[in-house]
Design a protein around this motif. Structure first.
Motif, PDB file in Angstrom:
ATOM      1  N   LEU A   1      80.504  12.343  68.993  1.00 46.36           N
ATOM      2  CA  LEU A   1      79.116  12.739  68.769  1.00 46.36           C
ATOM      3  C   LEU A   1      78.944  13.464  67.440  1.00 46.36           C
ATOM      4  N   ARG A   2      79.941  14.262  67.094  1.00 44.34           N
ATOM      5  CA  ARG A   2      79.850  14.995  65.831  1.00 44.34           C
ATOM      6  C   ARG A   2      79.847  14.018  64.656  1.00 44.34           C
TER       7      ARG A   2
ATOM      8  N   VAL B   1      76.460  12.278  64.441  1.00 40.31           N
ATOM      9  CA  VAL B   1      75.448  13.150  63.837  1.00 40.31           C
ATOM     10  C   VAL B   1      75.684  13.283  62.334  1.00 40.31           C
ATOM     11  N   GLU B   2      76.957  13.466  61.947  1.00 38.28           N
ATOM     12  CA  GLU B   2      77.272  13.603  60.518  1.00 38.28           C
ATOM     13  C   GLU B   2      76.901  12.333  59.760  1.00 38.28           C
ATOM     14  N   ALA B   3      77.210  11.179  60.355  1.00 37.89           N
ATOM     15  CA  ALA B   3      76.928   9.908  59.680  1.00 37.89           C
ATOM     16  C   ALA B   3      75.424   9.723  59.488  1.00 37.89           C
ATOM     17  N   ILE B   4      74.659  10.026  60.530  1.00 41.42           N
ATOM     18  CA  ILE B   4      73.207   9.844  60.447  1.00 41.42           C
ATOM     19  C   ILE B   4      72.607  10.822  59.436  1.00 41.42           C
ATOM     20  N   ARG B   5      73.150  12.046  59.447  1.00 41.68           N
ATOM     21  CA  ARG B   5      72.587  13.037  58.519  1.00 41.68           C
ATOM     22  C   ARG B   5      73.088  12.828  57.093  1.00 41.68           C
TER      23      ARG B   5
ATOM     24  N   CYS C   1      69.447  12.885  66.136  1.00 39.88           N
ATOM     25  CA  CYS C   1      70.615  13.563  65.566  1.00 39.88           C
ATOM     26  C   CYS C   1      70.206  14.875  64.896  1.00 39.88           C
ATOM     27  N   TYR C   2      69.097  14.850  64.186  1.00 43.90           N
ATOM     28  CA  TYR C   2      68.617  16.089  63.572  1.00 43.90           C
ATOM     29  C   TYR C   2      68.213  17.104  64.651  1.00 43.90           C
ATOM     30  N   MET C   3      67.495  16.606  65.667  1.00 45.47           N
ATOM     31  CA  MET C   3      67.071  17.495  66.757  1.00 45.47           C
ATOM     32  C   MET C   3      68.283  18.121  67.442  1.00 45.47           C
ATOM     33  N   SER C   4      69.343  17.328  67.637  1.00 46.10           N
ATOM     34  CA  SER C   4      70.494  17.827  68.394  1.00 46.10           C
ATOM     35  C   SER C   4      71.087  19.062  67.715  1.00 46.10           C
ATOM     36  N   GLU C   5      71.113  19.060  66.397  1.00 45.57           N
ATOM     37  CA  GLU C   5      71.666  20.212  65.680  1.00 45.57           C
ATOM     38  C   GLU C   5      70.806  21.449  65.893  1.00 45.57           C
TER      39      GLU C   5
END
Lengths: 221, 262
Positions: free
Chosen positions: A55-56, A59-63, A101-105
């Motif tokens: 998951l990390r 998220v990193e890839a999308i961001r 992904c942004y929301m999850s952070e």
């Protein structure tokens, strides 16, 4: 050459539909982003090492990559792995994943910001971990993340414009189409900017109103 | 024999290599107030948090109402008890924190009724009725619909006490309940605690309110460096000649009082 707004405005019904499409896309993607963001945040806080790493990385890839490229990869690259999607679902999926992904952070840091003592108090009166999550952590977190969450929601409105590149008939696609047809590019793009600005303003105001309403629930300490 | 409210046998607690509690043996009598005093870092809060199951002891056994909590001793070996058992025993303990720890998104009534609804599975109306009674007992019936942010510190702490009382605990734990209050607000909280003591509630209180300790406690335990240094009635503990470490502790305490009064 003169600035001819009337020319563009003669297409008003088409623009109206496009605006509705944009708002629709935004609402669906926002709701999906919140759901995806919550799921990722909660799993990352409670899950095992492998799931967390996966998951990390997601998220990193999308961001770490432009939304335009993600959209192209999903729409044109998807069929290579058997994922063939129409324009609309492809656009919505990409946008939701991006927003999620942004929301999850934001959610993750929000959950972390809930004072440890509030959780201990819940443990002491016998709430289960699930009840603590549902009754204490999530509601308190939502109040805390409202300003940051509103920012992402606003950003998402503007990202809907990118869906025009795969031909989703939203504001950008329709209005720039009108521009090409009438050669009134400047007028069309000015109108387009105003439309987005209005939507962003409405969203930001809703966020501020919600913040004010919820200020009552903030802890005094 | 009367079963003590709580019993602590050979309790150790280590955080990393730091030993915070060192072989604590303690009997908490039922229906009485036991006060834990000592300098900061002496382990009194940690001891209380171990009894509340907020910290896991490194060694030793705690029992509440005659039943082991967290771990039990079987054939000389310390074994972890099942969650369901612990939850049941822990249900007899009410905990009050220094920082109140009310849930900010719920009203005073909501805070008190929460566990009745979610843990005891009571219908909403019944839970609210009981919660209303408990708020009345701490003198806050008129504040039931206020959110924590709208209440003073003293009121918040009284709501927190009502929240703990709602589950009809047999033992109440207070972790420095007045330490984060303005001096003028400590009285209302101490009065509620005094009333509770008069009703025969078993209580363990970590407090720096020496006046309260001396007047309400039937047992005073003085801790220093994770060890029980003195354990007796207030008369015995505070009597002269004082234990040198306690004398030193009380002196600094009285110095502070003097500064505040000056």
């Amino acid at each position: 050459m003169r600035f001819d707004v009337a020319l563009v405005l003669s297409y008003l019904p088409a623009i109206g539909w496009a605006a509705i499409t944009t708002v629709g896309l935004w609402i669906v993607a926002l709701v999906a982003s919140i759901v995806i963001g919550l799921a990722i945040a909660v799993i990352r806080l409670h899950g095992g090492a492998i799931v967390n790493t996966v998951l990390r990385l997601l998220v990193e890839a999308i961001r770490g990559t432009p939304f335009l490229i993600q959209l192209f990869l999903l729409y044109f690259g998807g069929p290579f792995i058997g994922l063939t999607l129409e324009r609309l679902p492809a656009g919505l999926l990409a946008l939701s994943l991006f927003g999620g992904c942004y929301m999850s952070e934001v959610f993750r840091t929000g959950i972390r910001a809930v004072p440890r003592g509030h959780i201990e108090a819940a443990e002491c009166v016998g709430l289960s971990q699930m009840q603590i999550l549902r009754r204490i952590l999530l509601p308190e977190m939502l109040v805390l993340v409202l300003p940051a969450g509103t920012n992402i929601a606003v950003g998402l409105i503007k990202e809907t414009a990118v869906l025009s590149v795969i031909g989703v008939p939203e504001l950008t696609a329709v209005i720039s189409g009108i521009g090409s047809e009438t050669y009134a590019f400047v007028e069309a793009l000015t109108l387009l900017s105003l439309c987005y600005w209005a939507l962003v303003e409405i969203c930001a105001r809703l966020g501020r109103t919600a913040e004010q309403r919820l200020s009552l629930y903030r802890f005094a300490a | 024999m009367i079963i003590p409210a709580a019993q602590v046998d050979g309790l150790d607690k280590e955080f990393g290599t730091t030993r915070v509690l060192d072989r604590i043996n303690l009997t908490i009598p039922a229906g009485q107030v036991t006060c834990l005093i000592g300098p900061s870092g002496s382990g009194k809060s940690t001891l209380l948090r171990c009894i509340a199951m907020l910290e896991e002891p490194s060694a030793g056994i705690i029992s509440v109402g005659g039943r082991p909590l967290g771990f039990s001793l079987e054939n000389g070996k310390r074994v972890k008890l099942p969650t369901a058992h612990n939850r049941e025993v822990r249900g007899q303990i009410g905990m009050v924190f220094q920082q109140f720890n009310l849930w900010p998104h719920m009203t005073a009534l909501g805070n008190v009724a929460e566990a009745l609804k979610t843990v005891r599975r009571m219908p909403k109306a019944q839970a609210n009725e009981i919660a209303g009674q408990k708020l009345d007992e701490v003198g806050l019936a008129h504040r039931r619909d206020y959110y924590p942010a709208q209440l003073s510190g003293g009121q918040q702490q009284r709501v927190a006490i009502a929240r703990a009382l709602a589950l009809e605990p047999k033992l109440m734990l207070f972790d420095e309940p007045t330490s984060s209050l303005d001096p003028e607000l400590t009285g209302e909280v101490l009065n509620v605690m005094r009333k509770l003591a008069e009703q025969g509630m078993s209580m363990i209180v970590v407090s720096h309110e020496i006046g309260f300790v001396a007047s309400v406690a039937s047992k005073v335990v003085f801790l220093d460096h994770g060890r029980v240094v003195l354990d007796g009635t207030p008369q015995e503990v505070f009597a002269k000649p004082r234990h040198p470490r306690l004398a030193q502790f009380l002196d600094t305490y009285l110095d502070r009082e003097a500064v505040m009064l000056a």
